[in-house]
Design an enzyme around this catalytic site. Structure first.
Site, PDB file in Angstrom:
ATOM      1  N   ARG A 184     -13.695  -8.649   2.256  1.00 46.66           N
ATOM      2  CA  ARG A 184     -12.280  -8.436   1.903  1.00 46.66           C
ATOM      3  C   ARG A 184     -11.479  -9.694   2.250  1.00 46.66           C
ATOM      4  O   ARG A 184     -10.588 -10.105   1.513  1.00 46.66           O
ATOM      5  CB  ARG A 184     -11.700  -7.234   2.670  1.00 46.66           C
ATOM      6  CG  ARG A 184     -12.321  -5.883   2.371  1.00 46.66           C
ATOM      7  CD  ARG A 184     -11.967  -5.357   1.001  1.00 46.66           C
ATOM      8  NE  ARG A 184     -10.534  -5.304   0.744  1.00 46.66           N
ATOM      9  CZ  ARG A 184      -9.710  -4.343   1.170  1.00 46.66           C
ATOM     10  NH1 ARG A 184     -10.172  -3.319   1.840  1.00 46.66           N
ATOM     11  NH2 ARG A 184      -8.417  -4.367   0.880  1.00 46.66           N
ATOM     12  N   ASP A 199     -17.273   7.134  -1.070  1.00 41.39           N
ATOM     13  CA  ASP A 199     -15.976   7.044  -0.377  1.00 41.39           C
ATOM     14  C   ASP A 199     -15.664   8.441   0.170  1.00 41.39           C
ATOM     15  O   ASP A 199     -16.320   9.428  -0.214  1.00 41.39           O
ATOM     16  CB  ASP A 199     -14.899   6.567  -1.374  1.00 41.39           C
ATOM     17  CG  ASP A 199     -13.530   6.348  -0.725  1.00 41.39           C
ATOM     18  OD1 ASP A 199     -13.462   6.271   0.526  1.00 41.39           O
ATOM     19  OD2 ASP A 199     -12.526   6.257  -1.463  1.00 41.39           O
ATOM     20  N   ARG A 254       0.887  -1.182   0.000  1.00 40.66           N
ATOM     21  CA  ARG A 254       0.000   0.000   0.000  1.00 40.66           C
ATOM     22  C   ARG A 254       0.913   1.216   0.000  1.00 40.66           C
ATOM     23  O   ARG A 254       1.719   1.412   0.923  1.00 40.66           O
ATOM     24  CB  ARG A 254      -0.898   0.006   1.236  1.00 40.66           C
ATOM     25  CG  ARG A 254      -1.604   1.337   1.417  1.00 40.66           C
ATOM     26  CD  ARG A 254      -2.697   1.310   2.456  1.00 40.66           C
ATOM     27  NE  ARG A 254      -3.851   0.591   1.969  1.00 40.66           N
ATOM     28  CZ  ARG A 254      -5.058   0.630   2.543  1.00 40.66           C
ATOM     29  NH1 ARG A 254      -5.267   1.348   3.620  1.00 40.66           N
ATOM     30  NH2 ARG A 254      -6.060  -0.050   2.020  1.00 40.66           N
ATOM     31  N   CYS A 269     -16.421   1.814   1.002  1.00 42.79           N
ATOM     32  CA  CYS A 269     -15.249   0.960   1.252  1.00 42.79           C
ATOM     33  C   CYS A 269     -14.770   1.068   2.694  1.00 42.79           C
ATOM     34  O   CYS A 269     -14.092   0.173   3.178  1.00 42.79           O
ATOM     35  CB  CYS A 269     -14.133   1.311   0.275  1.00 42.79           C
ATOM     36  SG  CYS A 269     -13.666   3.039   0.341  1.00 42.79           S
ATOM     37  N   GLN A 288     -10.146  -4.027  -3.210  1.00 40.06           N
ATOM     38  CA  GLN A 288     -11.395  -3.483  -2.681  1.00 40.06           C
ATOM     39  C   GLN A 288     -12.543  -3.729  -3.651  1.00 40.06           C
ATOM     40  O   GLN A 288     -13.594  -4.257  -3.273  1.00 40.06           O
ATOM     41  CB  GLN A 288     -11.223  -1.969  -2.458  1.00 40.06           C
ATOM     42  CG  GLN A 288     -12.469  -1.277  -1.966  1.00 40.06           C
ATOM     43  CD  GLN A 288     -12.764  -1.618  -0.515  1.00 40.06           C
ATOM     44  OE1 GLN A 288     -11.911  -1.502   0.343  1.00 40.06           O
ATOM     45  NE2 GLN A 288     -13.977  -2.053  -0.239  1.00 40.06           N
ATOM     46  N   HIS A 335      -7.438   0.739  -6.269  1.00 38.12           N
ATOM     47  CA  HIS A 335      -7.621  -0.121  -5.090  1.00 38.12           C
ATOM     48  C   HIS A 335      -8.308  -1.413  -5.558  1.00 38.12           C
ATOM     49  O   HIS A 335      -9.471  -1.681  -5.242  1.00 38.12           O
ATOM     50  CB  HIS A 335      -8.481   0.625  -4.061  1.00 38.12           C
ATOM     51  CG  HIS A 335      -8.427   0.048  -2.680  1.00 38.12           C
ATOM     52  ND1 HIS A 335      -7.672  -1.051  -2.340  1.00 38.12           N
ATOM     53  CD2 HIS A 335      -9.070   0.425  -1.520  1.00 38.12           C
ATOM     54  CE1 HIS A 335      -7.830  -1.313  -1.058  1.00 38.12           C
ATOM     55  NE2 HIS A 335      -8.674  -0.439  -0.535  1.00 38.12           N
TER      56      HIS A 335
HETATM   57  N1  NVA Z   1      -9.949   6.631  -1.137  1.00 42.90           N
HETATM   58  C1  NVA Z   1      -9.570   6.219   0.192  1.00 42.90           C
HETATM   59  C2  NVA Z   1      -9.775   4.753   0.355  1.00 42.90           C
HETATM   60  C3  NVA Z   1      -9.415   4.197   1.699  1.00 42.90           C
HETATM   61  C4  NVA Z   1      -9.610   2.733   1.796  1.00 42.90           C
HETATM   62  C5  NVA Z   1      -8.120   6.595   0.423  1.00 42.90           C
HETATM   63  O1  NVA Z   1      -7.293   6.422  -0.494  1.00 42.90           O
HETATM   64  O2  NVA Z   1      -7.808   7.085   1.502  1.00 42.90           O
HETATM   65  N1   CP Z   2     -11.189  -0.131   2.727  1.00 48.77           N
HETATM   66  C1   CP Z   2      -9.915  -0.204   3.123  1.00 48.77           C
HETATM   67  O1   CP Z   2      -8.998  -0.473   2.341  1.00 48.77           O
HETATM   68  O2   CP Z   2      -9.746   0.006   4.463  1.00 48.77           O
HETATM   69  P1   CP Z   2      -8.376   0.193   5.224  1.00 48.77           P
HETATM   70  O3   CP Z   2      -7.815   1.525   4.815  1.00 48.77           O
HETATM   71  O4   CP Z   2      -8.757   0.150   6.688  1.00 48.77           O
HETATM   72  O5   CP Z   2      -7.442  -0.911   4.840  1.00 48.77           O
END
Ligand code: NVA
Ligand code: CP
Length: 305
Positions: A290, A222, A103, A262, A133, A130
């Site tokens: 997930r 989101d 990540r 999400c 997800q 993502h």
């Molecule tokens: N769009 C959000 C998703 C988190 C799972 C982010 O990138 O922070």
């Molecule tokens: N939805 C998601 O990826 O959550 P986290 O940021 O908690 O991993």
């Protein structure tokens, strides 16, 4: 030949449907308490340059349930944080681990890592995409509606990584995707253009959320400020003011609509608590899945390795 999962385009359509079938089986076996440990002796490395609750837990618990192990790596405590190159880190990690999940910020980082790694690499979220997800989200829709094909899925809010992954998925799979994003917050232009050409059931971008959610089978949202964009929170709150998923907006969708997010959510911003905790919301199943879908992904990538 090792396989990576960096974007929705790394899987064939039949493989995506295969993952859903496998996730269903793995979920049932877990519920029945039936042990299944095909990944004994295998280790997943998890590099997190951003925070995570669901992704970390689902990958780590998934590996444990499949009989393997997971190692959490915080780049701040590794030499990656002191300037060891991504390429060298990928070469080194390939000598210890069997598979790695990353990540990070730039999509190019996971791509560069994958180019130099000799083990499968999974994108656990970048600024651009993502994929894990969205795969488990589509599985969740399938679980609740029996099929995802032919449905109208409406995404309301920021044209971010989650939106881009929805667009990629709609470019490959037969469902209709509508999006409503305020001007200046559109999804990635390349991803959108490609989907306009390739999507079997179409992708449409609106400015008006009411247009996007009209008759929709799924309404998805989101956060307005993704990780890394927190300093724009105030400006974004103004730009997204009319993009809240609330009871008024949901009333325009199908009476059987499923509400998805999400997570993590900013309650009272992009979604009201009334809607998120309401009878049409499936956000908790969505989060749980997930685990099951990622187990299917881990098994597939490690079996082929
Ligand atoms: N769009 C959000 C998703 C988190 C799972 C982010 O990138 O922070
Ligand atoms: N939805 C998601 O990826 O959550 P986290 O940021 O908690 O991993």
């Amino acid at each position: 030949m090792k396989r990576d999962l960096l974007s929705e385009y790394d899987l064939k359509v039949e493989e995506i449907d295969g993952l859903f079938a496998r996730a269903k089986e793995l979920k049932a076996w877990l519920r029945e308490g039936r042990p299944y440990r095909p990944l004994a002796g295998k280790t997943l490395g998890m590099i997190f340059e951003k925070a995570s609750t669901r992704t970390r837990l689902s990958f780590e618990v998934g590996m444990i349930q499949l009989g393997g192990n997971a190692v959490f790596l915080n780049p701040r405590d590794t030499q990656l944080g002191r300037g060891e190159t991504v390429a060298d880190t990928a070469r080194i990690m390939s000598r210890y681990l069997d598979i790695v999940m990353i990540r990070t910020f730039a999509q190019q980082t996971v791509e560069e890592f994958a180019r130099h790694a000799t083990i499968p690499v999974i994108n656990g979220l970048t600024d651009l995409l993502h994929p894990c997800q969205i795969l488990s989200d589509i599985y969740t829709i399938l679980e609740h509606r029996g099929d995802y094909r032919g449905l109208k899925i409406a995404y309301v809010g920021d044209g971010n990584n989650v939106a881009n992954s929805w667009i990629n998925a709609a470019a490959r799979l037969p469902f209709h995707l509508t999006l409503a994003c305020p001007e200046g917050y559109d999804p990635d232009a390349f991803i959108l253009e490609r989907a306009y050409r390739e999507a079997p059931c179409g992708v449409t971008l609106h400015r008006d959320p009411a247009e996007a959610v009209k008759g929709a089978d799924v309404v998805y949202t989101d956060v307005w400020a993704s990780m890394g964009k927190e300093d724009e929170q105030e400006k974004r709150a103004r730009a997204f003011r009319d993009y809240q998923v609330n009871a008024g907006l949901v009333a325009l969708a199908s009476s059987r609509v499923l509400i998805m997010h999400c997570l993590p959510a900013h309650r009272g911003e992009e979604i009201t608590s009334e809607v998120m905790d309401g009878p049409r919301s499936i956000v908790w199943d969505q989060a749980e899945n997930r685990l099951h879908v990622q187990k299917a992904i881990l098994e597939m990538l490690l079996k082929e390795d």
